[in-house]
Design an enzyme around this catalytic site. Sequence first.
Site, PDB file in Angstrom:
ATOM      1  CE  LYS A 285      -4.443   1.049   2.085  1.00  0.00           C
ATOM      2  NZ  LYS A 285      -5.528   0.582   2.930  1.00  0.00           N
ATOM      3  CD  GLU A 371     -19.335  -2.761   8.675  1.00  0.00           C
ATOM      4  OE1 GLU A 371     -19.435  -3.855   8.077  1.00  0.00           O
ATOM      5  OE2 GLU A 371     -18.485  -1.900   8.371  1.00  0.00           O
ATOM      6  NE  ARG A 399     -22.159  -4.319   4.535  1.00  0.00           N
ATOM      7  CZ  ARG A 399     -21.258  -4.729   3.639  1.00  0.00           C
ATOM      8  NH1 ARG A 399     -20.302  -5.555   4.019  1.00  0.00           N
ATOM      9  NH2 ARG A 399     -21.293  -4.331   2.401  1.00  0.00           N
TER      10      ARG A 399
HETATM   11  C1  LIG Z   1     -19.127  -2.106   4.952  1.00  0.00           C
HETATM   12  C2  LIG Z   1     -17.935  -1.190   4.966  1.00  0.00           C
HETATM   13  N1  LIG Z   1     -17.333  -0.937   6.147  1.00  0.00           N
HETATM   14  C3  LIG Z   1     -16.272  -0.102   6.182  1.00  0.00           C
HETATM   15  C4  LIG Z   1     -15.802   0.481   5.046  1.00  0.00           C
HETATM   16  C5  LIG Z   1     -14.650   1.482   5.122  1.00  0.00           C
HETATM   17  N2  LIG Z   1     -13.468   1.018   4.403  1.00  0.00           N
HETATM   18  C6  LIG Z   1     -13.153   1.485   3.189  1.00  0.00           C
HETATM   19  S1  LIG Z   1     -11.781   0.815   2.581  1.00  0.00           S
HETATM   20  C7  LIG Z   1     -11.546  -0.112   3.954  1.00  0.00           C
HETATM   21  C8  LIG Z   1     -10.358  -1.013   4.051  1.00  0.00           C
HETATM   22  C9  LIG Z   1     -10.357  -1.987   2.940  1.00  0.00           C
HETATM   23  O1  LIG Z   1      -9.214  -2.766   3.018  1.00  0.00           O
HETATM   24  P1  LIG Z   1      -8.802  -3.664   1.788  1.00  0.00           P
HETATM   25  O2  LIG Z   1     -10.015  -4.340   1.256  1.00  0.00           O
HETATM   26  O3  LIG Z   1      -7.697  -4.528   2.209  1.00  0.00           O
HETATM   27  O4  LIG Z   1      -8.357  -2.618   0.705  1.00  0.00           O
HETATM   28  P2  LIG Z   1      -7.007  -1.731   0.675  1.00  0.00           P
HETATM   29  O5  LIG Z   1      -7.442  -0.326   0.975  1.00  0.00           O
HETATM   30  O6  LIG Z   1      -6.067  -2.261   1.677  1.00  0.00           O
HETATM   31  O7  LIG Z   1      -6.526  -1.863  -0.711  1.00  0.00           O
HETATM   32  C10 LIG Z   1     -12.557   0.116   4.883  1.00  0.00           C
HETATM   33  C11 LIG Z   1     -12.649  -0.495   6.221  1.00  0.00           C
HETATM   34  C12 LIG Z   1     -16.469   0.196   3.845  1.00  0.00           C
HETATM   35  N3  LIG Z   1     -16.096   0.741   2.687  1.00  0.00           N
HETATM   36  N4  LIG Z   1     -17.508  -0.649   3.826  1.00  0.00           N
END
Ligand SMILES: Cc1ncc(C[n+]2csc(CCOP(=O)(O)OP(=O)(O)O)c2C)c(N)n1
Length: 630
Positions: A285, A371, A399
Amino acid sequence: MTECGSLLGKIQSPDDLKKLSPKELRELAGETRQFLIDTVSRTGGHLASNLGVVELTLALHYSFDTPRDRLIWDVGHQCYVHKIITGRRDEMDTLRRYGGLSGFPKRRESEYDAFDTGHSSTAISAALGMARARDLRGERHAVVAVVGDGAMTGGMAWEALNDAGHKQDRIIIVLNDNEMSITRNVGALSSYLARLRGNLGYIRFKKVAAWLLDHIPFVGVRLFRWAERIKNSLKYLLVPGMYFEEMGFTYYGPINGHDLGQLVPLFQRVRHSGRPVLIHVVTQKGRGYAPAQADPERYHSTGEFARKPTDQPVSGGESDSCDMRVGELLTKLGRRDDRICVITAAMAQGCGLRPFISAFPGRSFDVGIAEQHAATLAAGMAAEGFRPVFAVYSSFLQRAYDQVLDDICLQSLPVLLLISHSGLVGADGETHHGIFDHAYLRHMPGMRLVAPSSMERLLAVIEAALKADGPTAICYPRRALPESLGEAPRDVFEWSAIRTRPGARAALLAVGSMAPSALEAARILHEVGFPVDVVDAAAIKPLDTDMLNRLLAEKEYLFTLEDGILQGGFGGAVLEYAGVHGGGARIVPLGYDDRFVGHGTQEQLREECGLSPAGIAERILRAVGGRSGR
Ligand SMILES: Cc1ncc(C[n+]2csc(CCOP(=O)(O)OP(=O)(O)O)c2C)c(N)n1
């Protein structure tokens, strides 16, 4: 317009990628990275995740035949490179801006955006749906879901894996493992992926060992059974990705996600695979921008920043946000009451929970992007006498509707839902606005629902809710609230008049963060000779019926004002009450009317929806037929 390099300047669509040599493709990755950093430094956005998927995105579009082959981005915050090379490069300066490109995939924006995402862990289900539609039509194209290791902590991803593995659908899942959710990823799966990433040499050894085990000859039945047992138990230890293999997927990995030379041949090979495939890709990242590499959490979602490594990004959040103040208060209360526990679904920083987590690590639980689980976990703790607090963004709690209803409310458990980012959020747009919370919580029996108008009242309500019986949900905006708005009511769950004007024939009942706009609208109306009273109607449920009865009897008009969808919201509650209990006042609800609101600044969006102070005043005057009383 952001300058771009000579190779990137030639890329109008993925077809142009296919004309490049491997060396040029590598150069293009470098140019794309620079373009990305330049762009996001001006627009703000999800920089670190996008820097991590530059090569992965190029390799996918190079190897697959998009848009005929479907490409679905989980969460979708990592789609900027995809947008850049699918004909939207010249519009990237409008990213996340009002009227500009969305920060997430949007089908209406491009045929390359196969599915709208924004909330985590949906891509495998969507991909599976598309794969089944393809098969029913007798078509042959590939369907690819790109899912982060963070998103894999969400239960829905596993529901889809379970289904696809069982039915052996032809889909390709690219698991983009960067060890990070927004913060460091959590959970047993994360540890499993870490073991898989482990040591590439060791993994090569394991492949050889697994092959040998598959070829153990058997001599006699007993020896065969013994060899089988040993083989099966050793296989768990020795075959990489065994977990996914057992679920019915062909596992490839771990693959270096920055090495086009590894990615392209593998993608080309699996494109026509007849089975479900999972490719485990390891990326970094923030790659290529030292500050983001060093602090990917900070650059997960950033405001604009100056492009000097020494400069800090303007944080996406406010310096004195509600979240920060809530976190401080929880820490203070946690010292007094050791029954208070805090739960987060991968949003510890965003919800201001860091101080509590540092002070009470044993009473803090980050469950990953889960969640639904978080809500029922809170219910379980509350059933055992604890005072769990689940801090969550409004749109992500959507959700967990059933868990809040059936596991928390049905048992009247004292869970406190701290609902941040309620109302419009701004640049993240449609999927992230928290405008449905009043509507999805108000009808839950036993739920106390409050949207305070000031910091002072927000903190007071939290303190009171932690002493009250049964569940409470407290909604507050992404930004700061005013410190104080006049004298607080004696009971924090009561309404209070925050401005009264002699001769006012109307009252404006404002909920939560709309109170300052209500006061400003009232000032405008006063100037044009139509005085209105302003009421802080923080308690959405139960309504303050004493005050409401008085207002219904005394006023000609009641206007309700909320940063939420009208259907099922606070205005609806007032209308329902008045419909049953009567009263002379005409009720006019103001809020968002049965629509999804796009992206832009909160001010621009409110203006568009007629909810700026001037817009509110105008709508009130229109409703009263322009009668100013003068
Ligand atoms: C249901 C839900 N909860 C929380 C989020 C907030 N959120 C956005 S990106 C993220 C992290 C995602 O991590 P990953 O899938 O590993 O993607 P990366 O950013 O590391 O590429 C979170 C928790 C969301 N988008 N949807």
